[in-house]
Structure formats: C-alpha cells, structure tokens
Design an enzyme around this catalytic site. Structure first.
Site, PDB file in Angstrom:
ATOM      1  N   GLN A   1     -47.817  91.981 -15.053  1.00 47.77           N
ATOM      2  CA  GLN A   1     -47.844  91.648 -16.470  1.00 47.77           C
ATOM      3  C   GLN A   1     -46.446  91.558 -17.082  1.00 47.77           C
ATOM      4  O   GLN A   1     -46.305  91.296 -18.275  1.00 47.77           O
ATOM      5  CB  GLN A   1     -48.672  92.697 -17.228  1.00 47.77           C
ATOM      6  CG  GLN A   1     -50.117  92.744 -16.798  1.00 47.77           C
ATOM      7  CD  GLN A   1     -50.890  93.879 -17.441  1.00 47.77           C
ATOM      8  OE1 GLN A   1     -50.417  94.531 -18.380  1.00 47.77           O
ATOM      9  NE2 GLN A   1     -52.078  94.140 -16.946  1.00 47.77           N
TER      10      GLN A   1
ATOM     11  N   GLU B   1     -57.872  98.343 -29.738  1.00 45.86           N
ATOM     12  CA  GLU B   1     -57.686  98.897 -31.072  1.00 45.86           C
ATOM     13  C   GLU B   1     -56.776  98.035 -31.936  1.00 45.86           C
ATOM     14  O   GLU B   1     -55.907  97.322 -31.431  1.00 45.86           O
ATOM     15  CB  GLU B   1     -57.067 100.304 -30.984  1.00 45.86           C
ATOM     16  CG  GLU B   1     -57.943 101.329 -30.325  1.00 45.86           C
ATOM     17  CD  GLU B   1     -57.320 102.712 -30.280  1.00 45.86           C
ATOM     18  OE1 GLU B   1     -57.998 103.642 -29.799  1.00 45.86           O
ATOM     19  OE2 GLU B   1     -56.167 102.875 -30.738  1.00 45.86           O
TER      20      GLU B   1
ATOM     21  N   HIS C   1     -48.710  96.874 -18.015  1.00 48.30           N
ATOM     22  CA  HIS C   1     -48.474  97.425 -19.355  1.00 48.30           C
ATOM     23  C   HIS C   1     -47.004  97.521 -19.747  1.00 48.30           C
ATOM     24  O   HIS C   1     -46.503  98.568 -20.108  1.00 48.30           O
ATOM     25  CB  HIS C   1     -49.146  98.805 -19.483  1.00 48.30           C
ATOM     26  CG  HIS C   1     -50.606  98.794 -19.172  1.00 48.30           C
ATOM     27  ND1 HIS C   1     -51.370  99.935 -19.140  1.00 48.30           N
ATOM     28  CD2 HIS C   1     -51.454  97.766 -18.868  1.00 48.30           C
ATOM     29  CE1 HIS C   1     -52.624  99.623 -18.830  1.00 48.30           C
ATOM     30  NE2 HIS C   1     -52.689  98.302 -18.666  1.00 48.30           N
TER      31      HIS C   1
END
Length: 368
Positions: A85, A244, A149
């Site tokens: 990523q 979220e 991440h």
C-alpha cells in the site's frame, strides 16, 4: 425538493441522538461520471495549481501534470519504496502557493533506520516539469518491510500556518498506535516549514513524538478541513467493519486497536470493546466496511443539494457515499454511486466540480 427541506422536520429530534450506523444507504441515479483522463493506475492524490493544471500522484511512483486532459510526467521525485500500500501518496498545494510555490507530498521513504520504508512528508517547488527545492519535513520511524497502512493524507488550516498529515499503523497496531514514542496510527501537525508547534499536545512529554496531534488511528486515508468550523476530519479504514469518520482533536485518543467496531479478517474478535471512557467515538462508522478512502466537503453551487455535506470514496465497496451533516452529526448516509470501481481520491476542483480518482480507470468528473 432539497435535502434540507426533507430533513427539516427531523432536525430537532435527531440533534439529540447518536446516529452512527443507524440510518441505511439509499440509492440514487442522479449522477453520472465523465472521464477527464485515463491510464492512471492508482490515482492517490489530486491537486490543482493556480493556473488550472491538475497534479495527480500515482501510487506506483509517477507524478502527472494534466492539461486539457493530456498527462505529462513531472521529474525529480525522491527515492520511493513502492511496497504494498506504500508508494507516492498524497499531494497538496500550500494555501499561499501563488506567492510561495510550495507543494507538499507524502510518500513511502526508505531513508532512515531499518529495512523497508515508512511514511514521509516533504515539500518542493515546481520549475517547469521538475521538482526543485526539496525538503523532507517529517519521516516516520522506524522503517518496516510490511506493506500495510502507510496512510496518508495532507490538509492545511485555513491560513496555511499549519499542515496536518497522517501515518497509518503500518500493520503493527498492538505495538505502535498507543505508544506516543513511536510513529504510526497518528495524525501529526507541523508548521508549514516543518517546525513543531509549541502548543502541540505532547510537546512537554519527553517520551513522545512532539509532532503528534492525535493518536489511536488505524489507517487514515481521507482528510479534509471543514469549510465552516475549520476542524480536520479524517476517514480511516477499519478491519472487517469499523471504518470510521473522526474529527481530529488535539491530544485525543481514538482507541485503535482496543476500542472499535470491526472484527479481524479471520472472523475473530479484535477490539476489546466498542466504547471506553476517555476514548473518542467516531461521528460515523460503517459495518460492513466500504474501505473508506478520500473525502471532501462540498461547497460548490454546482451541487446545491450536496452543499455543506461530506462525500466519501469507498475502495472495497466501489461506492461514493454522501454523509448528510448537521453541525458535527451525520444525519443520513446515501450511496450516490455504486459499482464505480475503487474510489481512491475525492476532491472538489476550482471549477466547482467534484473529481474522483478511480483505480485502473483514471480521473472522473461527477456530473449532476
């Protein structure tokens, strides 16, 4: 009928209720996508120059300048470790770019201690199609070979005095996220020249990274400044469930990995609880996840029905979500587009249109 007129009878009732995850998605066929440029594999970040040129970062390590739908390549990027990523991530122009010329870029940098890489924030100027005057303002420590991440998004306050950026937990959530002495799972705040503000929340903690502004995040991949309050809002990926939307507050703990709404990818429990004293609750969460990525507040007259509300791109869900807001509350979630492909970035351009960076498709204009 406008959204505001539909919602008006319910405003007083809803204002006293926590609505995250309660109201369900609704479908609408009122929008289409118009291609602007194709062939950008993973268009992570988008930013417009004062002359109208569009800059696009491609995660594989290419920075494009788009003029009249035609891309050219900008040279002079630093060494980038393209890893899972990680790669070339977000880009933002300083609010006073016309005067100072600064561009801010996040990327996975192999510099520093350890094998692999970690997220770095740099600034540079453009000389034609060449990056010059490069300065690394912050580099996450230590490097990791994990591919997960990296984050990362960038936002400025209204004046350009402060720059905010995110670094994800780098796939090591139990060790780094709640530890203020380690990078990862944090939102950071610096002066635009890279200095640490003296009023950052942890500057008097000798064991903390003084650039940290908030912590307990998993992988914030969307960030924008609220056009009225000036607050920084972020979207962040949960595991299976628990994506979220959070409003970033100084010194605040958002709970990951011990407090959250998702489960592990193997189906086993992950977060211990959904709420805990001292842990900030999200203003919205998704379960199941949509892999929430880029976000933007809509202010344009081109979409009067969307003004004042938040658009969220979904990677896993292949959706563009509308979160209808009343102050800092989400009143309703609506799926404006479905089956679009993986929406990585969402930005409102200077022409008032919203643009989507869709993986393996390119940059699309949202047309009413």
């Amino acid at each position: 009928m406008k959204i505001a007129d539909i919602l008006k009878p319910f405003t007083l009732l809803l204002a006293s209720v926590s609505l995250s995850g309660v109201l369900q998605a609704q479908q609408t066929g009122d929008y289409t996508l118009e291609p602007l440029v194709e062939g950008v594999g993973i268009p992570w970040g988008m930013e417009w120059l004062p002359n109208g040129d569009l800059l696009v970062t491609e995660r594989g390590g290419t920075l494009y300048r788009i003029v009249d739908g035609e891309p050219s390549t900008i040279e002079g990027l630093p060494e980038i470790h393209v890893n899972g990523q990680g790669g070339l991530l977000d880009i933002k122009a300083h609010p006073d770019h016309t005067d100072n010329g600064w561009l801010y870029i996040t990327f996975s940098s192999p510099e520093g201690e350890g094998e692999g890489s970690n997220t770095a924030l740099m600034r540079a100027r453009l000389d034609g199609n060449q990056l010059v005057d490069q300065e690394v303002l912050y580099k996450g420590e230590t490097n990791s070979t994990r591919g997960q991440h990296y984050g990362s998004r960038i936002a400025f306050d209204e004046t350009g005095e402060y720059v905010y950026f995110s670094i994800g937990d780098r796939g090591d959530h139990f060790n780094v996220v709640q530890d203020l002495s380690r990078d990862g799972g944090k939102v950071y705040r610096l002066h635009a020249d890279g200095r640490v503000p003296t009023d950052n929340p942890f500057v008097n903690n000798a064991d903390a990274k003084h650039a940290i502004y908030s912590y307990g995040h998993r992988n914030p991949q969307g960030m924008d400044r609220h056009p009225e309050t000036g607050e920084i809002w972020v979207s962040e990926h949960g595991p299976r469930g628990g994506d979220e939307i959070n409003i970033v507050q100084p010194g605040t703990n958002y709970g990951w990995p011990y407090v959250g709404y998702g489960i592990n990818y193997n189906g086993e429990p992950l977060a211990e609880v959904k709420t805990r004293p001292g842990i900030q609750q999200p203003v919205w969460y998704w379960d199941p996840s949509i892999a929430a990525a880029g976000i933007t507040f809509v202010t344009s007259d081109r979409y009067p029905e969307l003004q004042g509300h938040l658009l969220v791109g979904g990677l896993g869900g292949n959706v563009l979500e509308l979160l209808e807001l009343h102050e800092d509350r989400v009143l309703r979630k609506t799926s404006l587009l479905t089956d679009t492909g993986r929406i990585r970035s969402v930005e409102q351009g200077p022409d008032g249109y919203v643009y989507l960076g869709i993986e393996d498709e390119g940059i699309m204009r949202l047309m009413p």
